[in-house]
Design a protein around this motif. Structure first.
Motif, mmCIF file in Angstrom:
data_model
loop_
_atom_site.group_PDB
_atom_site.id
_atom_site.type_symbol
_atom_site.label_atom_id
_atom_site.label_comp_id
_atom_site.label_asym_id
_atom_site.label_seq_id
_atom_site.Cartn_x
_atom_site.Cartn_y
_atom_site.Cartn_z
ATOM 1 N N ALA A 168 0.798 -1.226 0.000
ATOM 2 C CA ALA A 168 0.000 0.000 0.000
ATOM 3 C C ALA A 168 0.832 1.277 0.000
ATOM 4 O O ALA A 168 0.331 2.333 -0.403
ATOM 5 C CB ALA A 168 -0.934 -0.005 1.213
ATOM 6 N N SER A 169 2.094 1.205 0.452
ATOM 7 C CA SER A 169 2.935 2.405 0.537
ATOM 8 C C SER A 169 4.038 2.435 -0.515
ATOM 9 O O SER A 169 4.798 3.402 -0.574
ATOM 10 C CB SER A 169 3.569 2.498 1.931
ATOM 11 N N MET A 170 4.131 1.411 -1.319
ATOM 12 C CA MET A 170 5.248 1.307 -2.262
ATOM 13 C C MET A 170 5.090 2.287 -3.421
ATOM 14 O O MET A 170 4.099 2.263 -4.143
ATOM 15 C CB MET A 170 5.359 -0.116 -2.799
ATOM 16 N N VAL A 171 6.116 3.126 -3.602
ATOM 17 C CA VAL A 171 6.102 4.099 -4.695
ATOM 18 C C VAL A 171 7.158 3.786 -5.746
ATOM 19 O O VAL A 171 7.126 4.343 -6.851
ATOM 20 C CB VAL A 171 6.301 5.542 -4.177
ATOM 21 N N GLU A 172 8.101 2.889 -5.423
ATOM 22 C CA GLU A 172 9.178 2.569 -6.362
ATOM 23 C C GLU A 172 9.400 1.062 -6.399
ATOM 24 O O GLU A 172 9.517 0.410 -5.363
ATOM 25 C CB GLU A 172 10.472 3.282 -5.955
ATOM 26 N N LEU A 173 9.481 0.502 -7.613
ATOM 27 C CA LEU A 173 9.673 -0.935 -7.800
ATOM 28 C C LEU A 173 10.675 -1.166 -8.922
ATOM 29 O O LEU A 173 10.551 -0.584 -10.008
ATOM 30 C CB LEU A 173 8.339 -1.606 -8.146
ATOM 31 N N LYS A 174 11.656 -2.045 -8.645
ATOM 32 C CA LYS A 174 12.619 -2.429 -9.680
ATOM 33 C C LYS A 174 12.704 -3.947 -9.723
ATOM 34 O O LYS A 174 12.872 -4.604 -8.696
ATOM 35 C CB LYS A 174 13.998 -1.836 -9.402
ATOM 36 N N LEU A 175 12.586 -4.514 -10.928
ATOM 37 C CA LEU A 175 12.635 -5.960 -11.139
ATOM 38 C C LEU A 175 13.688 -6.271 -12.192
ATOM 39 O O LEU A 175 13.686 -5.679 -13.273
ATOM 40 C CB LEU A 175 11.278 -6.482 -11.619
ATOM 41 N N TYR A 176 14.569 -7.210 -11.875
ATOM 42 C CA TYR A 176 15.589 -7.604 -12.846
ATOM 43 C C TYR A 176 15.601 -9.123 -12.988
ATOM 44 O O TYR A 176 15.160 -9.853 -12.093
ATOM 45 C CB TYR A 176 16.973 -7.093 -12.425
ATOM 46 N N CYS A 177 16.089 -9.609 -14.115
ATOM 47 C CA CYS A 177 16.131 -11.047 -14.400
ATOM 48 C C CYS A 177 17.547 -11.573 -14.245
ATOM 49 O O CYS A 177 18.448 -11.154 -14.980
ATOM 50 C CB CYS A 177 15.643 -11.324 -15.816
ATOM 51 N N GLU A 178 17.739 -12.485 -13.305
ATOM 52 C CA GLU A 178 19.025 -13.178 -13.220
ATOM 53 C C GLU A 178 18.981 -14.486 -14.008
ATOM 54 O O GLU A 178 20.004 -15.062 -14.359
ATOM 55 C CB GLU A 178 19.409 -13.433 -11.754
ATOM 56 N N HIS A 179 17.750 -14.960 -14.289
ATOM 57 C CA HIS A 179 17.519 -16.112 -15.152
ATOM 58 C C HIS A 179 16.350 -15.772 -16.064
ATOM 59 O O HIS A 179 15.616 -14.820 -15.825
ATOM 60 C CB HIS A 179 17.189 -17.369 -14.334
ATOM 61 N N SER A 180 16.169 -16.561 -17.103
ATOM 62 C CA SER A 180 15.043 -16.330 -18.009
ATOM 63 C C SER A 180 13.725 -16.443 -17.249
ATOM 64 O O SER A 180 13.545 -17.322 -16.406
ATOM 65 C CB SER A 180 15.077 -17.340 -19.150
ATOM 66 N N TYR A 181 12.798 -15.542 -17.562
ATOM 67 C CA TYR A 181 11.473 -15.557 -16.931
ATOM 68 C C TYR A 181 10.406 -16.111 -17.876
ATOM 69 O O TYR A 181 9.228 -16.070 -17.594
ATOM 70 C CB TYR A 181 11.100 -14.150 -16.486
ATOM 71 N N GLU A 182 10.843 -16.608 -19.016
ATOM 72 C CA GLU A 182 9.890 -17.159 -19.981
ATOM 73 C C GLU A 182 9.193 -18.390 -19.408
ATOM 74 O O GLU A 182 9.719 -19.079 -18.531
ATOM 75 C CB GLU A 182 10.614 -17.520 -21.277
ATOM 76 N N TYR A 183 8.010 -18.652 -19.903
ATOM 77 C CA TYR A 183 7.194 -19.819 -19.529
ATOM 78 C C TYR A 183 6.615 -19.713 -18.116
ATOM 79 O O TYR A 183 6.104 -20.692 -17.586
ATOM 80 C CB TYR A 183 7.990 -21.124 -19.671
ATOM 81 N N SER A 184 6.698 -18.575 -17.505
ATOM 82 C CA SER A 184 6.068 -18.374 -16.197
ATOM 83 C C SER A 184 4.604 -18.016 -16.415
ATOM 84 O O SER A 184 4.236 -17.368 -17.401
ATOM 85 C CB SER A 184 6.775 -17.267 -15.418
ATOM 86 N N GLU A 185 3.754 -18.427 -15.475
ATOM 87 C CA GLU A 185 2.317 -18.181 -15.616
ATOM 88 C C GLU A 185 1.922 -16.774 -15.174
ATOM 89 O O GLU A 185 0.980 -16.198 -15.709
ATOM 90 C CB GLU A 185 1.533 -19.211 -14.795
ATOM 91 N N LYS A 186 2.623 -16.243 -14.176
ATOM 92 C CA LYS A 186 2.288 -14.913 -13.641
ATOM 93 C C LYS A 186 3.543 -14.052 -13.588
ATOM 94 O O LYS A 186 4.650 -14.554 -13.426
ATOM 95 C CB LYS A 186 1.683 -15.039 -12.242
ATOM 96 N N GLY A 187 3.329 -12.747 -13.694
ATOM 97 C CA GLY A 187 4.467 -11.838 -13.677
ATOM 98 C C GLY A 187 4.130 -10.496 -13.068
ATOM 99 O O GLY A 187 3.254 -10.379 -12.192
ATOM 100 N N LEU A 188 4.787 -9.477 -13.551
ATOM 101 C CA LEU A 188 4.640 -8.118 -13.035
ATOM 102 C C LEU A 188 3.189 -7.662 -13.001
ATOM 103 O O LEU A 188 2.775 -6.952 -12.072
ATOM 104 C CB LEU A 188 5.473 -7.162 -13.894
#
Length: 288
Positions: free
Chosen positions: A168-188
């Protein structure tokens, strides 16, 4: 009196109750093998002025409860512990503002009194792609954070929670890939629905799996700055950018980071297509 406590050698640490490092204010605990639960508790309670702590490559095989309770802690970093899979991590630090965790998932988490937390950086190390581990308690207790940095593996663990916390208070978000994120069912897209106040978003385009029909409220009304990394000039990537442009009413700046081998002509082609696409925010600046 000591100003810091750290060593480059592995040794056993058994701090007895009553020993004091009263002037210690600096990072502490590298390559320690703790003897038992009491040695952990006594170490931190003896450093009465301690504010900033780094716990790196410590051996936890003798520990059931790694208890970090201290009223003055401002910054806590835990890196690459050994033999911690059966250990519980317990944190009770009412003044803790910054928490960084690069480690395996431990046996359990108990976090209390983190009302002062501002910034969290989490990178779970998962071996053999085992995502059955449960870190729900950790994510629930940091959900009042303002700035969150997650690896893609950590995002997968967060989205596997039975009930996704509301940030509820988050104003900044950073997401990075250390491995492939392909074939995942849910994401950002799932996390956006739980981040109503998000204003700044920096992410690897792989973690955005789908474009939800119901636009997340933060995208419609709050998001001001966003940055795509690992951008490719294929239809999928282009559609992701167009979606944010179309629905980002408050968007002021959108930055696209392409691979270094993209030439200026290729970047201009991408720019022409994006500038011609519908935009909810007329003042949005697009940088490629």
């Amino acid at each position: 009196d000591i100003g810091s406590f750290e060593t480059g050698y592995s040794f056993c640490f058994g701090c007895s109750k009553g020993c004091s490092f009263s002037q210690s204010q600096d990072p502490l605990s590298h390559f320690i093998k703790f003897l038992n639960d009491d040695s952990v508790k006594n170490l931190f309670s003896s450093c009465t002025n301690l504010e900033d702590v780094i716990i790196e490559k410590c051996n936890m095989e003798n520990i059931n409860n790694f208890n970090i309770s201290h009223h003055l802690f401002r910054s806590l970093t835990i890196l690459h512990s050994n033999d911690s899979s059966n250990c519980w991590l317990i944190i009770d630090s009412p003044n803790l503002a910054y928490f960084k965790y690069i480690d395996h998932v431990v046996g359990g988490y108990s976090l209390e009194n983190l009302q002062s937390i501002v910034s969290v950086d989490i990178h779970f190390i998962i071996e053999d792609d085992d995502l059955q581990a449960d870190a729900t308690a950790l994510f629930r207790e940091i959900s009042n954070v303002r700035s969150l940095l997650l690896s893609s593996t950590s995002l997968k663990l967060l989205l596997s929670c039975e009930s996704l916390p509301i940030f509820a208070s988050m104003v900044e978000l950073k997401l990075y890939c250390e491995h492939s994120y392909e074939y995942s069912e849910k994401g950002l897209e799932s996390l956006l629905t739980s981040s109503p106040e998000l204003e700044k978003l920096d992410f690897d385009q792989e973690v955005l799996i789908s474009l939800p029909e119901k636009v997340p409220s933060c995208l419609s009304f709050k998001l001001k700055v966003t940055e795509f990394s690992n951008f490719r000039d294929d239809k999928d990537c282009i559609e992701k950018v167009k979606y944010i442009l179309k629905h980002g009413e408050a968007l002021q700046k959108l930055t696209i980071r392409t691979a270094s081998y993209y030439h200026d002509e290729e970047k201009m082609k991408i720019a022409d297509e994006l500038f011609a696409s519908p935009r909810e925010s007329k003042q949005c600046c697009i940088l490629i």
